[in-house]
Design a protein around this motif. Structure first.
Motif, PDB file in Angstrom:
ATOM      1  N   ALA A 156      80.696 -16.204  -5.569  1.00 11.17           N
ATOM      2  CA  ALA A 156      80.724 -17.544  -5.131  1.00 11.17           C
ATOM      3  C   ALA A 156      82.347 -17.832  -4.557  1.00 11.17           C
ATOM      4  O   ALA A 156      82.404 -18.447  -3.768  1.00 11.17           O
ATOM      5  N   THR A 157      82.998 -17.014  -5.203  1.00 14.57           N
ATOM      6  CA  THR A 157      84.688 -17.246  -4.779  1.00 14.57           C
ATOM      7  C   THR A 157      84.723 -16.582  -3.365  1.00 14.57           C
ATOM      8  O   THR A 157      85.396 -17.117  -2.397  1.00 14.57           O
ATOM      9  N   ARG A 158      83.923 -15.482  -2.908  1.00 17.14           N
ATOM     10  CA  ARG A 158      84.120 -15.062  -1.585  1.00 17.14           C
ATOM     11  C   ARG A 158      83.376 -16.103  -0.706  1.00 17.14           C
ATOM     12  O   ARG A 158      83.793 -16.188   0.505  1.00 17.14           O
ATOM     13  N   GLY A 159      82.291 -16.686  -1.012  1.00  9.56           N
ATOM     14  CA  GLY A 159      81.631 -17.560   0.044  1.00  9.56           C
ATOM     15  C   GLY A 159      82.738 -18.647   0.088  1.00  9.56           C
ATOM     16  O   GLY A 159      82.599 -19.294   1.264  1.00  9.56           O
ATOM     17  N   ASP A 160      83.280 -19.448  -0.719  1.00  7.74           N
ATOM     18  CA  ASP A 160      83.998 -20.507  -0.588  1.00  7.74           C
ATOM     19  C   ASP A 160      85.343 -20.021   0.208  1.00  7.74           C
ATOM     20  O   ASP A 160      85.679 -20.602   1.120  1.00  7.74           O
ATOM     21  N   ALA A 161      85.789 -18.786   0.302  1.00  8.08           N
ATOM     22  CA  ALA A 161      86.927 -18.289   0.666  1.00  8.08           C
ATOM     23  C   ALA A 161      86.497 -18.129   2.312  1.00  8.08           C
ATOM     24  O   ALA A 161      87.247 -18.490   3.194  1.00  8.08           O
ATOM     25  N   LEU A 162      85.292 -17.724   2.596  1.00  6.42           N
ATOM     26  CA  LEU A 162      84.981 -17.559   3.865  1.00  6.42           C
ATOM     27  C   LEU A 162      84.802 -18.853   4.509  1.00  6.42           C
ATOM     28  O   LEU A 162      85.029 -19.033   5.824  1.00  6.42           O
ATOM     29  N   ASP A 163      84.228 -19.786   3.979  1.00  4.32           N
ATOM     30  CA  ASP A 163      84.039 -21.035   4.599  1.00  4.32           C
ATOM     31  C   ASP A 163      85.595 -21.606   4.934  1.00  4.32           C
ATOM     32  O   ASP A 163      85.648 -22.210   6.041  1.00  4.32           O
TER      33      ASP A 163
ATOM     34  N   GLU B 234      80.867 -10.628   8.033  1.00  2.22           N
ATOM     35  CA  GLU B 234      80.151 -10.966   6.895  1.00  2.22           C
ATOM     36  C   GLU B 234      78.754 -10.285   7.092  1.00  2.22           C
ATOM     37  O   GLU B 234      78.153  -9.938   5.865  1.00  2.22           O
ATOM     38  N   LYS B 235      78.144 -10.247   8.041  1.00  2.00           N
ATOM     39  CA  LYS B 235      76.809  -9.873   8.178  1.00  2.00           C
ATOM     40  C   LYS B 235      76.619  -8.418   7.554  1.00  2.00           C
ATOM     41  O   LYS B 235      75.727  -8.116   6.852  1.00  2.00           O
ATOM     42  N   ARG B 236      77.858  -7.488   7.829  1.00  2.00           N
ATOM     43  CA  ARG B 236      77.543  -6.192   7.697  1.00  2.00           C
ATOM     44  C   ARG B 236      78.556  -5.984   6.393  1.00  2.00           C
ATOM     45  O   ARG B 236      78.675  -4.576   6.096  1.00  2.00           O
ATOM     46  N   ALA B 237      78.964  -6.840   5.871  1.00  2.00           N
ATOM     47  CA  ALA B 237      80.101  -6.807   4.742  1.00  2.00           C
ATOM     48  C   ALA B 237      81.075  -5.496   4.967  1.00  2.00           C
ATOM     49  O   ALA B 237      81.221  -4.783   4.161  1.00  2.00           O
ATOM     50  N   LEU B 238      81.618  -5.650   6.067  1.00  2.00           N
ATOM     51  CA  LEU B 238      83.019  -4.757   6.414  1.00  2.00           C
ATOM     52  C   LEU B 238      84.083  -5.477   5.986  1.00  2.00           C
ATOM     53  O   LEU B 238      84.960  -5.813   6.933  1.00  2.00           O
ATOM     54  N   TRP B 239      84.275  -5.634   4.745  1.00  2.00           N
ATOM     55  CA  TRP B 239      85.239  -6.429   4.186  1.00  2.00           C
ATOM     56  C   TRP B 239      86.599  -5.690   4.666  1.00  2.00           C
ATOM     57  O   TRP B 239      87.686  -6.199   4.716  1.00  2.00           O
ATOM     58  N   SER B 240      86.773  -4.410   4.602  1.00  2.00           N
ATOM     59  CA  SER B 240      87.955  -3.371   4.840  1.00  2.00           C
ATOM     60  C   SER B 240      88.498  -3.840   6.209  1.00  2.00           C
ATOM     61  O   SER B 240      89.777  -3.782   6.363  1.00  2.00           O
ATOM     62  N   GLU B 241      87.638  -4.009   7.183  1.00  2.00           N
ATOM     63  CA  GLU B 241      88.053  -4.506   8.534  1.00  2.00           C
ATOM     64  C   GLU B 241      88.668  -5.913   8.426  1.00  2.00           C
ATOM     65  O   GLU B 241      89.765  -6.064   9.232  1.00  2.00           O
ATOM     66  N   LEU B 242      88.449  -6.806   7.727  1.00  6.80           N
ATOM     67  CA  LEU B 242      88.845  -8.084   7.593  1.00  6.80           C
ATOM     68  C   LEU B 242      90.351  -7.749   7.051  1.00  6.80           C
ATOM     69  O   LEU B 242      91.162  -8.576   7.492  1.00  6.80           O
ATOM     70  N   THR B 243      90.339  -7.169   5.943  1.00  9.59           N
ATOM     71  CA  THR B 243      91.594  -7.064   5.227  1.00  9.59           C
ATOM     72  C   THR B 243      92.779  -6.364   6.207  1.00  9.59           C
ATOM     73  O   THR B 243      94.135  -6.529   6.129  1.00  9.59           O
ATOM     74  N   ARG B 244      92.061  -5.776   7.038  1.00 19.32           N
ATOM     75  CA  ARG B 244      93.363  -4.915   7.993  1.00 19.32           C
ATOM     76  C   ARG B 244      94.117  -6.128   8.744  1.00 19.32           C
ATOM     77  O   ARG B 244      95.211  -5.718   9.268  1.00 19.32           O
TER      78      ARG B 244
ATOM     79  N   VAL C  45      94.548 -23.710   2.831  1.00 19.69           N
ATOM     80  CA  VAL C  45      94.602 -22.861   1.810  1.00 19.69           C
ATOM     81  C   VAL C  45      95.207 -21.447   2.810  1.00 19.69           C
ATOM     82  O   VAL C  45      94.756 -21.059   3.795  1.00 19.69           O
ATOM     83  N   PRO C  46      96.538 -20.883   1.969  1.00 16.32           N
ATOM     84  CA  PRO C  46      96.940 -19.707   2.521  1.00 16.32           C
ATOM     85  C   PRO C  46      95.973 -18.691   2.754  1.00 16.32           C
ATOM     86  O   PRO C  46      95.273 -18.385   2.147  1.00 16.32           O
ATOM     87  N   TYR C  47      96.447 -17.679   3.861  1.00 13.45           N
ATOM     88  CA  TYR C  47      95.689 -16.699   4.156  1.00 13.45           C
ATOM     89  C   TYR C  47      95.775 -15.570   2.813  1.00 13.45           C
ATOM     90  O   TYR C  47      94.963 -14.970   2.679  1.00 13.45           O
ATOM     91  N   PRO C  48      97.014 -15.377   2.132  1.00 13.06           N
ATOM     92  CA  PRO C  48      96.791 -14.483   1.028  1.00 13.06           C
ATOM     93  C   PRO C  48      95.961 -14.929  -0.014  1.00 13.06           C
ATOM     94  O   PRO C  48      94.996 -13.919  -0.755  1.00 13.06           O
ATOM     95  N   VAL C  49      95.630 -16.032  -0.349  1.00 15.22           N
ATOM     96  CA  VAL C  49      94.785 -16.676  -1.198  1.00 15.22           C
ATOM     97  C   VAL C  49      93.377 -16.409  -0.791  1.00 15.22           C
ATOM     98  O   VAL C  49      92.339 -15.930  -1.346  1.00 15.22           O
ATOM     99  N   LEU C  50      93.205 -16.788   0.676  1.00 15.73           N
ATOM    100  CA  LEU C  50      91.702 -16.544   1.004  1.00 15.73           C
ATOM    101  C   LEU C  50      91.265 -14.856   0.939  1.00 15.73           C
ATOM    102  O   LEU C  50      90.082 -14.513   0.463  1.00 15.73           O
ATOM    103  N   ILE C  51      92.300 -13.901   1.421  1.00 17.84           N
ATOM    104  CA  ILE C  51      92.045 -12.602   1.615  1.00 17.84           C
ATOM    105  C   ILE C  51      91.673 -12.021   0.123  1.00 17.84           C
ATOM    106  O   ILE C  51      90.658 -11.161  -0.297  1.00 17.84           O
ATOM    107  N   GLU C  52      92.413 -12.557  -0.924  1.00 16.25           N
ATOM    108  CA  GLU C  52      92.350 -12.231  -2.361  1.00 16.25           C
ATOM    109  C   GLU C  52      90.878 -12.679  -2.827  1.00 16.25           C
ATOM    110  O   GLU C  52      90.019 -11.690  -3.436  1.00 16.25           O
ATOM    111  N   HIS C  53      90.595 -13.956  -2.606  1.00 14.81           N
ATOM    112  CA  HIS C  53      89.196 -14.506  -3.017  1.00 14.81           C
ATOM    113  C   HIS C  53      88.047 -13.840  -2.392  1.00 14.81           C
ATOM    114  O   HIS C  53      86.863 -13.365  -2.874  1.00 14.81           O
ATOM    115  N   ILE C  54      88.335 -13.226  -1.074  1.00 18.21           N
ATOM    116  CA  ILE C  54      87.204 -12.481  -0.445  1.00 18.21           C
ATOM    117  C   ILE C  54      86.879 -11.072  -1.005  1.00 18.21           C
ATOM    118  O   ILE C  54      85.898 -10.593  -1.114  1.00 18.21           O
TER     119      ILE C  54
END
Length: 211
Positions: A113-120, A138-148, A99-108
């Motif tokens: 449930a879409t976020r859970g599948d993308a994180l896996d 993931e534990k602290r839901a810092l999704w902005s740090e991940l999208t950077r 799965v390409p990174y753009p798809v995973l980041i968008e689903h996160i």
């Protein structure tokens, strides 16, 4: 003494008898006002009750039965289980291998449930050294740090470098804040640099590096 002028008794004729019978019938057919009013009220109540809708009986609750899956759905689920990927990514994995990174980041970003599948799937794609940092995100839901760590025009190698840089920055921040995070992932995967004298031979000959 008898009456000097006796009254003559009128002789009754058929006319008198018919008139008497007509009067009797008229008296009998005269309506009773009270009975007539009661009859009218009963008629009005009957008309109103007839217009009131009858409440339908409450339906018996039916137990929900999921519709049967089509043979194609069953095949897709079985294929996704064999490949170890969520069903939503089956076509992408069969076409591109991952799965390409753009798809995973968008689903996160979507969450649920879409976020859970993308994180896996993201755990399978990113460098192993960044898994601890991802668990922290993931534990602290810092999704902005991940999208950077994602840029639309970056290649997979560039994205891996961004993940590694974010992981190193996280380790340094944990050390400065006084927290004791788990050992960096590179230590667990045999990437810890050798200690002084570890590869030296007692006779003075250096040992070859351990593979």
């Amino acid at each position: 003494m008898k009456d000097q002028y006796p009254r003559r008794r009128k002789r009754r004729t058929c006319y008198h008898r018919l008139r008497k019978r007509w009067l009797d019938v008229r008296r009998a057919s005269t309506p009773n006002p009270a009975a007539s009013a009661a009859t009218q009220l009963l008629g009005i109540f009957g008309f109103i009750l007839g217009r009131v809708p009858i409440a339908a009986p409450m339906p018996t609750p039916q137990r929900y039965v999921a519709p049967a899956m089509s043979p194609r759905q069953v095949q897709r689920i079985d294929a996704a289980r064999r490949l170890g990927v969520p069903t939503r990514y089956l076509d992408i994995v069969l076409t591109k291998g991952k799965v390409p990174y753009p798809v995973l980041i968008e689903h996160i970003r979507l969450g649920g449930a879409t976020r859970g599948d993308a994180l896996d799937e993201l755990r399978k794609t990113i460098p192993a050294e960044t898994l601890d940092w991802l668990a922290y995100i993931e534990k602290r839901a810092l999704w902005s740090e991940l999208t950077r760590c994602f840029r639309p025009d970056a290649s997979d190698e560039d994205t891996h470098v961004l993940f590694l840089k974010s992981t190193l920055a996280w380790v340094e921040s944990q050390k400065k804040s006084g927290n004791n995070p788990s050992e960096p992932t590179e230590t667990k995967h045999g990437l810890e640099p050798p200690k002084p004298g570890e590869n030296e031979d007692p006779d003075g000959e250096p040992k070859p590096p351990t593979p």
